[in-house]
Design a protein around this motif. Sequence first.
Motif, PDB file in Angstrom:
ATOM      1  N   PHE A  18       0.797  -1.206   0.000  1.00  0.00           N
ATOM      2  CA  PHE A  18       0.000   0.000   0.000  1.00  0.00           C
ATOM      3  C   PHE A  18       0.839   1.269   0.000  1.00  0.00           C
ATOM      4  O   PHE A  18       0.405   2.297   0.445  1.00  0.00           O
ATOM      5  N   ARG A  19       2.044   1.201  -0.523  1.00  0.00           N
ATOM      6  CA  ARG A  19       2.877   2.384  -0.696  1.00  0.00           C
ATOM      7  C   ARG A  19       2.942   2.712  -2.180  1.00  0.00           C
ATOM      8  O   ARG A  19       2.897   1.822  -3.011  1.00  0.00           O
ATOM      9  N   ILE A  20       3.045   4.002  -2.485  1.00  0.00           N
ATOM     10  CA  ILE A  20       3.165   4.416  -3.879  1.00  0.00           C
ATOM     11  C   ILE A  20       4.558   4.040  -4.376  1.00  0.00           C
ATOM     12  O   ILE A  20       5.556   4.373  -3.770  1.00  0.00           O
ATOM     13  N   ASN A  21       4.609   3.315  -5.454  1.00  0.00           N
ATOM     14  CA  ASN A  21       5.864   2.945  -6.103  1.00  0.00           C
ATOM     15  C   ASN A  21       5.887   3.686  -7.438  1.00  0.00           C
ATOM     16  O   ASN A  21       5.120   3.348  -8.347  1.00  0.00           O
ATOM     17  N   THR A  22       6.721   4.699  -7.560  1.00  0.00           N
ATOM     18  CA  THR A  22       6.731   5.535  -8.758  1.00  0.00           C
ATOM     19  C   THR A  22       7.234   4.796  -9.994  1.00  0.00           C
ATOM     20  O   THR A  22       7.138   5.317 -11.097  1.00  0.00           O
ATOM     21  N   ALA A  23       7.741   3.583  -9.838  1.00  0.00           N
ATOM     22  CA  ALA A  23       8.189   2.793 -10.983  1.00  0.00           C
ATOM     23  C   ALA A  23       7.052   1.978 -11.599  1.00  0.00           C
ATOM     24  O   ALA A  23       7.202   1.423 -12.670  1.00  0.00           O
ATOM     25  N   LYS A  24       5.915   1.916 -10.918  1.00  0.00           N
ATOM     26  CA  LYS A  24       4.788   1.103 -11.392  1.00  0.00           C
ATOM     27  C   LYS A  24       3.690   1.982 -11.960  1.00  0.00           C
ATOM     28  O   LYS A  24       3.663   3.181 -11.766  1.00  0.00           O
ATOM     29  N   LYS A  25       2.744   1.366 -12.664  1.00  0.00           N
ATOM     30  CA  LYS A  25       1.555   2.063 -13.165  1.00  0.00           C
ATOM     31  C   LYS A  25       0.360   1.654 -12.320  1.00  0.00           C
ATOM     32  O   LYS A  25       0.326   0.561 -11.759  1.00  0.00           O
ATOM     33  N   TYR A  26      -0.630   2.552 -12.239  1.00  0.00           N
ATOM     34  CA  TYR A  26      -1.780   2.356 -11.372  1.00  0.00           C
ATOM     35  C   TYR A  26      -3.089   2.519 -12.142  1.00  0.00           C
ATOM     36  O   TYR A  26      -3.138   3.171 -13.175  1.00  0.00           O
ATOM     37  N   VAL A  27      -4.144   1.946 -11.579  1.00  0.00           N
ATOM     38  CA  VAL A  27      -5.505   2.126 -12.064  1.00  0.00           C
ATOM     39  C   VAL A  27      -6.214   2.984 -11.026  1.00  0.00           C
ATOM     40  O   VAL A  27      -6.100   2.732  -9.832  1.00  0.00           O
ATOM     41  N   ILE A  28      -6.965   3.998 -11.483  1.00  0.00           N
ATOM     42  CA  ILE A  28      -7.723   4.866 -10.588  1.00  0.00           C
ATOM     43  C   ILE A  28      -9.197   4.573 -10.832  1.00  0.00           C
ATOM     44  O   ILE A  28      -9.709   4.807 -11.924  1.00  0.00           O
ATOM     45  N   ALA A  29      -9.868   4.024  -9.809  1.00  0.00           N
ATOM     46  CA  ALA A  29     -11.252   3.582  -9.959  1.00  0.00           C
ATOM     47  C   ALA A  29     -12.182   4.328  -9.014  1.00  0.00           C
ATOM     48  O   ALA A  29     -11.823   4.608  -7.867  1.00  0.00           O
ATOM     49  N   ASN A  30     -13.380   4.636  -9.489  1.00  0.00           N
ATOM     50  CA  ASN A  30     -14.426   5.235  -8.677  1.00  0.00           C
ATOM     51  C   ASN A  30     -14.948   4.165  -7.721  1.00  0.00           C
ATOM     52  O   ASN A  30     -15.314   3.070  -8.156  1.00  0.00           O
ATOM     53  N   VAL A  31     -14.970   4.470  -6.431  1.00  0.00           N
ATOM     54  CA  VAL A  31     -15.378   3.499  -5.420  1.00  0.00           C
ATOM     55  C   VAL A  31     -16.826   3.052  -5.620  1.00  0.00           C
ATOM     56  O   VAL A  31     -17.151   1.878  -5.471  1.00  0.00           O
ATOM     57  N   ASN A  32     -17.706   3.971  -5.988  1.00  0.00           N
ATOM     58  CA  ASN A  32     -19.129   3.645  -6.114  1.00  0.00           C
ATOM     59  C   ASN A  32     -19.465   2.959  -7.429  1.00  0.00           C
ATOM     60  O   ASN A  32     -20.135   1.937  -7.445  1.00  0.00           O
ATOM     61  N   VAL A  36     -13.230   3.153 -14.151  1.00  0.00           N
ATOM     62  CA  VAL A  36     -11.862   3.628 -14.006  1.00  0.00           C
ATOM     63  C   VAL A  36     -11.647   4.879 -14.846  1.00  0.00           C
ATOM     64  O   VAL A  36     -12.325   5.110 -15.843  1.00  0.00           O
ATOM     65  N   VAL A  37     -10.678   5.696 -14.428  1.00  0.00           N
ATOM     66  CA  VAL A  37     -10.340   6.919 -15.139  1.00  0.00           C
ATOM     67  C   VAL A  37      -9.518   6.550 -16.362  1.00  0.00           C
ATOM     68  O   VAL A  37      -8.551   5.788 -16.265  1.00  0.00           O
ATOM     69  N   GLU A  38      -9.911   7.076 -17.522  1.00  0.00           N
ATOM     70  CA  GLU A  38      -9.210   6.767 -18.768  1.00  0.00           C
ATOM     71  C   GLU A  38      -8.903   8.049 -19.527  1.00  0.00           C
ATOM     72  O   GLU A  38      -9.771   8.905 -19.695  1.00  0.00           O
ATOM     73  N   SER A  39      -7.673   8.161 -19.999  1.00  0.00           N
ATOM     74  CA  SER A  39      -7.273   9.272 -20.850  1.00  0.00           C
ATOM     75  C   SER A  39      -7.753   8.985 -22.261  1.00  0.00           C
ATOM     76  O   SER A  39      -7.461   7.944 -22.831  1.00  0.00           O
ATOM     77  N   MET A  40      -8.492   9.957 -22.817  1.00  0.00           N
ATOM     78  CA  MET A  40      -9.028   9.792 -24.163  1.00  0.00           C
ATOM     79  C   MET A  40      -8.315  10.700 -25.157  1.00  0.00           C
ATOM     80  O   MET A  40      -8.820  11.001 -26.219  1.00  0.00           O
ATOM     81  N   GLY A  41      -7.150  11.175 -24.794  1.00  0.00           N
ATOM     82  CA  GLY A  41      -6.403  12.086 -25.646  1.00  0.00           C
ATOM     83  C   GLY A  41      -5.962  13.296 -24.850  1.00  0.00           C
ATOM     84  O   GLY A  41      -6.107  13.354 -23.637  1.00  0.00           O
ATOM     85  N   PRO A  55      -4.329   1.196 -22.764  1.00  0.00           N
ATOM     86  CA  PRO A  55      -3.198   1.872 -22.107  1.00  0.00           C
ATOM     87  C   PRO A  55      -3.604   3.180 -21.426  1.00  0.00           C
ATOM     88  O   PRO A  55      -2.946   3.605 -20.479  1.00  0.00           O
ATOM     89  N   GLY A  56      -4.691   3.819 -21.859  1.00  0.00           N
ATOM     90  CA  GLY A  56      -5.140   5.071 -21.254  1.00  0.00           C
ATOM     91  C   GLY A  56      -5.731   4.914 -19.871  1.00  0.00           C
ATOM     92  O   GLY A  56      -6.045   5.896 -19.207  1.00  0.00           O
ATOM     93  N   GLN A  57      -5.882   3.671 -19.402  1.00  0.00           N
ATOM     94  CA  GLN A  57      -6.416   3.417 -18.064  1.00  0.00           C
ATOM     95  C   GLN A  57      -5.313   3.151 -17.046  1.00  0.00           C
ATOM     96  O   GLN A  57      -5.590   2.884 -15.891  1.00  0.00           O
ATOM     97  N   ARG A  58      -4.084   3.247 -17.482  1.00  0.00           N
ATOM     98  CA  ARG A  58      -2.935   3.020 -16.588  1.00  0.00           C
ATOM     99  C   ARG A  58      -2.244   4.345 -16.360  1.00  0.00           C
ATOM    100  O   ARG A  58      -1.944   5.070 -17.298  1.00  0.00           O
ATOM    101  N   TRP A  59      -1.989   4.650 -15.108  1.00  0.00           N
ATOM    102  CA  TRP A  59      -1.463   5.952 -14.730  1.00  0.00           C
ATOM    103  C   TRP A  59      -0.157   5.812 -13.971  1.00  0.00           C
ATOM    104  O   TRP A  59       0.009   4.911 -13.169  1.00  0.00           O
ATOM    105  N   LYS A  60       0.751   6.731 -14.217  1.00  0.00           N
ATOM    106  CA  LYS A  60       2.024   6.799 -13.506  1.00  0.00           C
ATOM    107  C   LYS A  60       1.859   7.852 -12.415  1.00  0.00           C
ATOM    108  O   LYS A  60       1.270   8.910 -12.660  1.00  0.00           O
TER     109      LYS A  60
END
Length: 72
Positions: A18-32, A36-41, A55-60
Motif C-alpha cells: 500500500f505504498r506508492i511505487n513511482t516505478a509502477k503504473k496504477y488504475v484509478i477507480a471510482n469506489v461507487n 476507471v479513469v481513462e485518458s481519451m487524448g 493503455p489510457g487506463q494506466r497511470w504513472k
Amino acid sequence: MQYIVQPVLEKGANHPTFRINTAKKYVIANVNSKLVVESMGFAFIQQNPWNESAPGQRWKIVEAGDGLYKIC
C-alpha cells in the motif's frame, strides 16, 4: 466522488503493498461505480469500465516534492 488507486498487477503477481511505487503504473477507480479513469487524448479524461488492454487506463504517479504526487 471517492476514488481508489490500485497498482496494475501483471498475471501471477503477488498482492500489492500500500505504498506508492513511482516505478509502477496504477488504475484509478471510482469506489461507487467501479469505473476507471481513462485518458481519451490530450487533456480529456472520462470514466469507463476496466479494459486490461487499454493503455489510457494506466497511470504513472510521480513525486512532486513536499510529500505531493502528480498523476501522469
